[in-house]
Design a protein around this motif. Sequence first.
Motif, PDB file in Angstrom:
ATOM      1  N   LEU A  45      18.465  78.579 -24.122  1.00 43.75           N
ATOM      2  CA  LEU A  45      18.529  76.939 -23.405  1.00 43.75           C
ATOM      3  C   LEU A  45      18.000  76.272 -24.179  1.00 43.75           C
ATOM      4  O   LEU A  45      18.585  74.476 -24.467  1.00 43.75           O
ATOM      5  CB  LEU A  45      18.186  76.818 -22.006  1.00 43.75           C
ATOM      6  CG  LEU A  45      18.584  75.956 -21.056  1.00 43.75           C
ATOM      7  CD1 LEU A  45      19.847  75.314 -20.848  1.00 43.75           C
ATOM      8  CD2 LEU A  45      17.951  76.182 -19.864  1.00 43.75           C
ATOM      9  N   THR A  61      17.176  84.285 -13.219  1.00 46.04           N
ATOM     10  CA  THR A  61      18.882  83.508 -12.341  1.00 46.04           C
ATOM     11  C   THR A  61      19.511  82.827 -13.772  1.00 46.04           C
ATOM     12  O   THR A  61      20.252  82.970 -13.671  1.00 46.04           O
ATOM     13  CB  THR A  61      17.729  82.064 -12.135  1.00 46.04           C
ATOM     14  OG1 THR A  61      17.465  82.402 -11.415  1.00 46.04           O
ATOM     15  CG2 THR A  61      19.195  81.706 -11.497  1.00 46.04           C
ATOM     16  N   TYR A 118      16.986  68.653 -22.546  1.00 50.59           N
ATOM     17  CA  TYR A 118      15.516  68.878 -22.813  1.00 50.59           C
ATOM     18  C   TYR A 118      14.866  69.853 -23.997  1.00 50.59           C
ATOM     19  O   TYR A 118      15.820  71.164 -23.583  1.00 50.59           O
ATOM     20  CB  TYR A 118      15.394  68.686 -21.892  1.00 50.59           C
ATOM     21  CG  TYR A 118      16.221  67.989 -21.190  1.00 50.59           C
ATOM     22  CD1 TYR A 118      16.459  66.362 -20.925  1.00 50.59           C
ATOM     23  CD2 TYR A 118      17.318  68.310 -19.962  1.00 50.59           C
ATOM     24  CE1 TYR A 118      16.536  65.245 -20.798  1.00 50.59           C
ATOM     25  CE2 TYR A 118      18.315  67.493 -19.573  1.00 50.59           C
ATOM     26  CZ  TYR A 118      18.286  66.014 -19.088  1.00 50.59           C
ATOM     27  OH  TYR A 118      19.628  65.211 -19.132  1.00 50.59           O
ATOM     28  N   HIS A 166       8.141  67.296 -20.198  1.00 51.50           N
ATOM     29  CA  HIS A 166       9.553  67.362 -20.012  1.00 51.50           C
ATOM     30  C   HIS A 166      10.277  67.182 -19.178  1.00 51.50           C
ATOM     31  O   HIS A 166      11.751  67.234 -19.453  1.00 51.50           O
ATOM     32  CB  HIS A 166      10.241  67.758 -22.424  1.00 51.50           C
ATOM     33  CG  HIS A 166       9.444  68.091 -22.840  1.00 51.50           C
ATOM     34  ND1 HIS A 166       9.541  66.616 -23.360  1.00 51.50           N
ATOM     35  CD2 HIS A 166       8.159  68.069 -23.526  1.00 51.50           C
ATOM     36  CE1 HIS A 166       9.397  66.446 -24.642  1.00 51.50           C
ATOM     37  NE2 HIS A 166       7.645  67.013 -24.691  1.00 51.50           N
ATOM     38  N   SER A 171      19.642  68.737 -10.145  1.00 54.92           N
ATOM     39  CA  SER A 171      18.872  68.809 -11.430  1.00 54.92           C
ATOM     40  C   SER A 171      17.830  69.609 -10.142  1.00 54.92           C
ATOM     41  O   SER A 171      16.999  69.587  -9.253  1.00 54.92           O
ATOM     42  CB  SER A 171      17.395  67.972 -11.470  1.00 54.92           C
ATOM     43  OG  SER A 171      17.692  67.326 -10.326  1.00 54.92           O
ATOM     44  N   VAL A 172      17.579  71.575 -10.378  1.00 52.22           N
ATOM     45  CA  VAL A 172      17.975  72.508  -9.627  1.00 52.22           C
ATOM     46  C   VAL A 172      16.568  72.652  -9.593  1.00 52.22           C
ATOM     47  O   VAL A 172      15.280  72.583 -10.303  1.00 52.22           O
ATOM     48  CB  VAL A 172      19.110  73.583  -9.618  1.00 52.22           C
ATOM     49  CG1 VAL A 172      19.664  73.509  -9.403  1.00 52.22           C
ATOM     50  CG2 VAL A 172      18.940  74.204 -11.298  1.00 52.22           C
ATOM     51  N   TYR A 202      22.317  80.935 -17.907  1.00 55.43           N
ATOM     52  CA  TYR A 202      21.340  78.805 -17.553  1.00 55.43           C
ATOM     53  C   TYR A 202      22.937  78.145 -16.812  1.00 55.43           C
ATOM     54  O   TYR A 202      23.872  78.912 -17.953  1.00 55.43           O
ATOM     55  CB  TYR A 202      20.954  78.597 -18.065  1.00 55.43           C
ATOM     56  CG  TYR A 202      19.688  80.162 -17.220  1.00 55.43           C
ATOM     57  CD1 TYR A 202      18.633  79.851 -16.596  1.00 55.43           C
ATOM     58  CD2 TYR A 202      19.087  81.000 -18.845  1.00 55.43           C
ATOM     59  CE1 TYR A 202      17.792  81.220 -16.228  1.00 55.43           C
ATOM     60  CE2 TYR A 202      18.290  82.148 -18.475  1.00 55.43           C
ATOM     61  CZ  TYR A 202      17.379  82.444 -16.866  1.00 55.43           C
ATOM     62  OH  TYR A 202      16.467  83.035 -17.018  1.00 55.43           O
ATOM     63  N   ARG A 244      12.463  62.747  -9.590  1.00 50.78           N
ATOM     64  CA  ARG A 244      14.221  63.164  -9.467  1.00 50.78           C
ATOM     65  C   ARG A 244      14.552  64.698  -9.440  1.00 50.78           C
ATOM     66  O   ARG A 244      15.008  65.036  -9.165  1.00 50.78           O
ATOM     67  CB  ARG A 244      14.881  62.837 -11.186  1.00 50.78           C
ATOM     68  CG  ARG A 244      14.863  61.187 -11.352  1.00 50.78           C
ATOM     69  CD  ARG A 244      15.268  60.883 -13.140  1.00 50.78           C
ATOM     70  NE  ARG A 244      16.707  61.217 -12.828  1.00 50.78           N
ATOM     71  CZ  ARG A 244      17.690  60.905 -13.911  1.00 50.78           C
ATOM     72  NH1 ARG A 244      17.292  60.665 -15.234  1.00 50.78           N
ATOM     73  NH2 ARG A 244      18.630  60.009 -13.722  1.00 50.78           N
ATOM     74  N   ILE A 267      23.079  64.066 -18.373  1.00 45.45           N
ATOM     75  CA  ILE A 267      23.282  66.081 -18.677  1.00 45.45           C
ATOM     76  C   ILE A 267      23.763  66.020 -19.661  1.00 45.45           C
ATOM     77  O   ILE A 267      23.485  66.920 -20.536  1.00 45.45           O
ATOM     78  CB  ILE A 267      23.012  66.038 -17.028  1.00 45.45           C
ATOM     79  CG1 ILE A 267      22.547  67.837 -17.076  1.00 45.45           C
ATOM     80  CG2 ILE A 267      24.753  66.171 -16.946  1.00 45.45           C
ATOM     81  CD1 ILE A 267      20.405  67.540 -17.485  1.00 45.45           C
TER      82      ILE A 267
HETATM   83  C1  HEC Z   1      16.620  64.368 -16.777  1.00 45.89           C
HETATM   84  C2  HEC Z   1      16.446  65.444 -15.483  1.00 45.89           C
HETATM   85  C3  HEC Z   1      16.375  66.802 -16.589  1.00 45.89           C
HETATM   86  C4  HEC Z   1      15.526  67.236 -17.063  1.00 45.89           C
HETATM   87  C5  HEC Z   1      14.067  66.269 -17.797  1.00 45.89           C
HETATM   88  C6  HEC Z   1      15.408  68.031 -17.467  1.00 45.89           C
HETATM   89  N1  HEC Z   1      15.847  69.222 -16.828  1.00 45.89           N
HETATM   90 FE1  HEC Z   1      16.444  71.261 -16.326  1.00 45.89          FE
HETATM   91  N2  HEC Z   1      18.599  71.019 -15.341  1.00 45.89           N
HETATM   92  C7  HEC Z   1      18.786  69.527 -15.067  1.00 45.89           C
HETATM   93  C8  HEC Z   1      19.832  69.532 -14.394  1.00 45.89           C
HETATM   94  C9  HEC Z   1      20.764  68.101 -13.628  1.00 45.89           C
HETATM   95  C10 HEC Z   1      20.542  70.826 -14.323  1.00 45.89           C
HETATM   96  C11 HEC Z   1      22.281  70.990 -13.897  1.00 45.89           C
HETATM   97  C12 HEC Z   1      22.882  70.908 -15.113  1.00 45.89           C
HETATM   98  C13 HEC Z   1      24.067  71.813 -15.502  1.00 45.89           C
HETATM   99  O1  HEC Z   1      24.595  73.031 -14.772  1.00 45.89           O
HETATM  100  O2  HEC Z   1      25.273  71.561 -15.486  1.00 45.89           O
HETATM  101  C14 HEC Z   1      19.878  71.494 -14.546  1.00 45.89           C
HETATM  102  C15 HEC Z   1      19.164  73.130 -15.007  1.00 45.89           C
HETATM  103  C16 HEC Z   1      18.460  73.386 -15.586  1.00 45.89           C
HETATM  104  C17 HEC Z   1      18.304  75.132 -15.615  1.00 45.89           C
HETATM  105  C18 HEC Z   1      19.287  75.963 -15.567  1.00 45.89           C
HETATM  106  C19 HEC Z   1      19.195  76.233 -13.945  1.00 45.89           C
HETATM  107  C20 HEC Z   1      19.786  77.774 -13.812  1.00 45.89           C
HETATM  108  O3  HEC Z   1      20.020  78.418 -12.570  1.00 45.89           O
HETATM  109  O4  HEC Z   1      20.627  77.928 -13.932  1.00 45.89           O
HETATM  110  C21 HEC Z   1      17.035  75.267 -16.280  1.00 45.89           C
HETATM  111  C22 HEC Z   1      17.013  76.639 -16.234  1.00 45.89           C
HETATM  112  C23 HEC Z   1      16.110  73.952 -17.011  1.00 45.89           C
HETATM  113  N3  HEC Z   1      17.183  73.214 -16.231  1.00 45.89           N
HETATM  114  C24 HEC Z   1      15.690  73.915 -17.714  1.00 45.89           C
HETATM  115  C25 HEC Z   1      14.062  72.886 -17.366  1.00 45.89           C
HETATM  116  C26 HEC Z   1      13.925  72.703 -18.731  1.00 45.89           C
HETATM  117  C27 HEC Z   1      12.741  73.795 -19.289  1.00 45.89           C
HETATM  118  C28 HEC Z   1      13.020  71.375 -18.917  1.00 45.89           C
HETATM  119  C29 HEC Z   1      12.428  70.903 -20.139  1.00 45.89           C
HETATM  120  C30 HEC Z   1      12.019  71.407 -21.522  1.00 45.89           C
HETATM  121  C31 HEC Z   1      14.573  70.870 -18.536  1.00 45.89           C
HETATM  122  N4  HEC Z   1      14.959  71.471 -17.763  1.00 45.89           N
HETATM  123  C32 HEC Z   1      14.344  69.320 -18.509  1.00 45.89           C
HETATM  124  C33 HEC Z   1      17.953  67.707 -15.125  1.00 45.89           C
HETATM  125  C34 HEC Z   1      17.208  68.450 -15.921  1.00 45.89           C
END
Ligand code: HEC
Length: 488
Positions: free
Chosen positions: A416, A401, A469, A331, A392-393, A404, A342, A352
């Motif tokens: 989240l 951190t 997600y 995921h 996608s950090v 979120y 990505r 997003i």
């Molecule tokens: C399609 C790409 C994508 C997928 C799949 C994805 N993410 Fe992300 N994620 C992002 C993006 C882009 C951001 C930044 C979004 C924002 O801050 O507006 C992010 C931000 C985050 C953050 C916050 C980071 C921070 O420092 O605040 C976390 C935690 C995170 N994702 C966890 C997950 C987890 C766990 C999954 C799987 C269940 C997941 N992500 C799936 C693209 C993705």
Amino acid sequence: MRVPGGIDRRRLLVAIGGLLVVAGVFVWTQFFREQPAPFFTSDEEHFLYGSVGTEAEQGIPYWIWLVLPRVFPEYLPGPGGYASIGVLARDGHEMPIGLSKVTVGFPRVGINCAMCHAASFRAHADDIPTIYPAAASHQTGEQEYLRFLIRCAEDPRFTASTLLAEIAKNTRLSAVDRLLYRFAIVPGTRRALLRLRDQDAWMHARPDWGRGRIDPFNPVKFGILRQPVDQTIGNSDMMPLWNLARRDGTAYHWDGLSTSLREVVQSSALGDGATRRWMERDFAKWDQTDPRRMSSLRRVMNYIGQLDAPRYPLPVDKTLADAGAPIYVTHCAECHAPEGKRFGAVIPLEEIGTDRHRLDMWTDGAVSAYNQYGNGYSWRFTGFRKTNGYTSVPLDGIWLTAPYLHNGSVPTLAALLEPAERRPRQFWRGLDLFDAEHVGFVSDTADARRVGTPFDVSQPGNSNVGHTYGTTLGPDEKRALLEYLKTL
Ligand code: HEC
Ligand code: HEC
């Protein structure tokens, strides 16, 4: 009758000229002569206490900075001086973390990267806080610091007599220094702070930053880049600064507005108050390798480029975490694992679905102004750009951190993984007590409310929607994934 231009007149001119030179040298040494910034042996200490060039123009005279919390404690949110706005300190250091002291004529205090990039953490209420350098600060109130200084300057008691009386309890200034403070430095500081109030007036009509957040680019846009004041809100959560070199050439900042680590580091210093002239001097030492001689910002860049994220310091349920690993691969890994397709890419906003304000804040006008800002200097910028989404950090050290997302709108990892309508609508940011069950900081207890600042997701720029997600996983899968996320 004397002949005009005769010997006496010439003597007089020479004498006046001599006096002017003496006065000039005096003014220059008293106000502008920049002494070398203090040297710190380790890169970590350089990061926490060193100078990034912000003192000369934006610095507060040290003695004034020192006594303000004692003269005006009512303008701070609680007792304890600057610590009450989340400024961190370690024993054995004169200055707190994130504040540097350099003599430019007289000692001045500026901010450095660690003001926003160092985090405090306690596993239990009676622990001594652990300070993690380079982590995203979730506890400092930058806006509160700014407002404190401005309120002090607005107070009629901000006078040389009041401040000098308090300074005298700490040090014996020389007679010359006392005169300088009385007639130049105190009134000059007051004027500068009131100017700052006028320059920053735009921010007070927008939602508060709160602890661990700032609007990082609007001050730059409206200030040094001279863009017209618009209605945008750029409030964003601090980011951690570790392992950054591996991403050079891809996307930095929440919206990926720059691709170059050097430029991000240098523009951060400019945003904090360094001048172009200081940058030019610093950049001349970019390729030096001896830490005593090298560029301050190069040293910071080397440090944050290679630093590893801190490991989770509490016990992890290994079996549960192992069960979470494949869920992460299915995921999350595509976007967040370093080998993912990505990873570090900008994901379009429509996909997003998170709050759009921060993205809209960064305008095409700002891009071209920033790419021209260094024209004529050897460090000039070319890597700023406009994107259409959020990066996608990396998730290493993600346990540390919270809150979120780019606007810090979700207090814990557990939240989240819930659909937006089940994420908390109000919580308090800034308490450093850790919640290992939900993975984040405690954000809704009496202590959290006392120490922290309120966060309301219904305010513009604070929406907690998007990034769905993992939200449809079953409870056991979520628990396993959460445990696995602790190990990153
Ligand atoms: C399609 C790409 C994508 C997928 C799949 C994805 N993410 Fe992300 N994620 C992002 C993006 C882009 C951001 C930044 C979004 C924002 O801050 O507006 C992010 C931000 C985050 C953050 C916050 C980071 C921070 O420092 O605040 C976390 C935690 C995170 N994702 C966890 C997950 C987890 C766990 C999954 C799987 C269940 C997941 N992500 C799936 C693209 C993705
Ligand atoms: C007043 C607070 C503040 C100070 C001081 C500060 N930063 Fe930041 N920094 C932030 C915030 C907030 C972000 C996220 C901004 C965004 O993209 O909206 C950030 C983002 C970054 C990023 C991007 C990280 C990534 O993963 O993309 C880097 C690199 C960075 N800062 C370096 C520095 C350096 C180097 C300094 C000192 C010269 C510094 N910062 C000083 C608040 C600060």
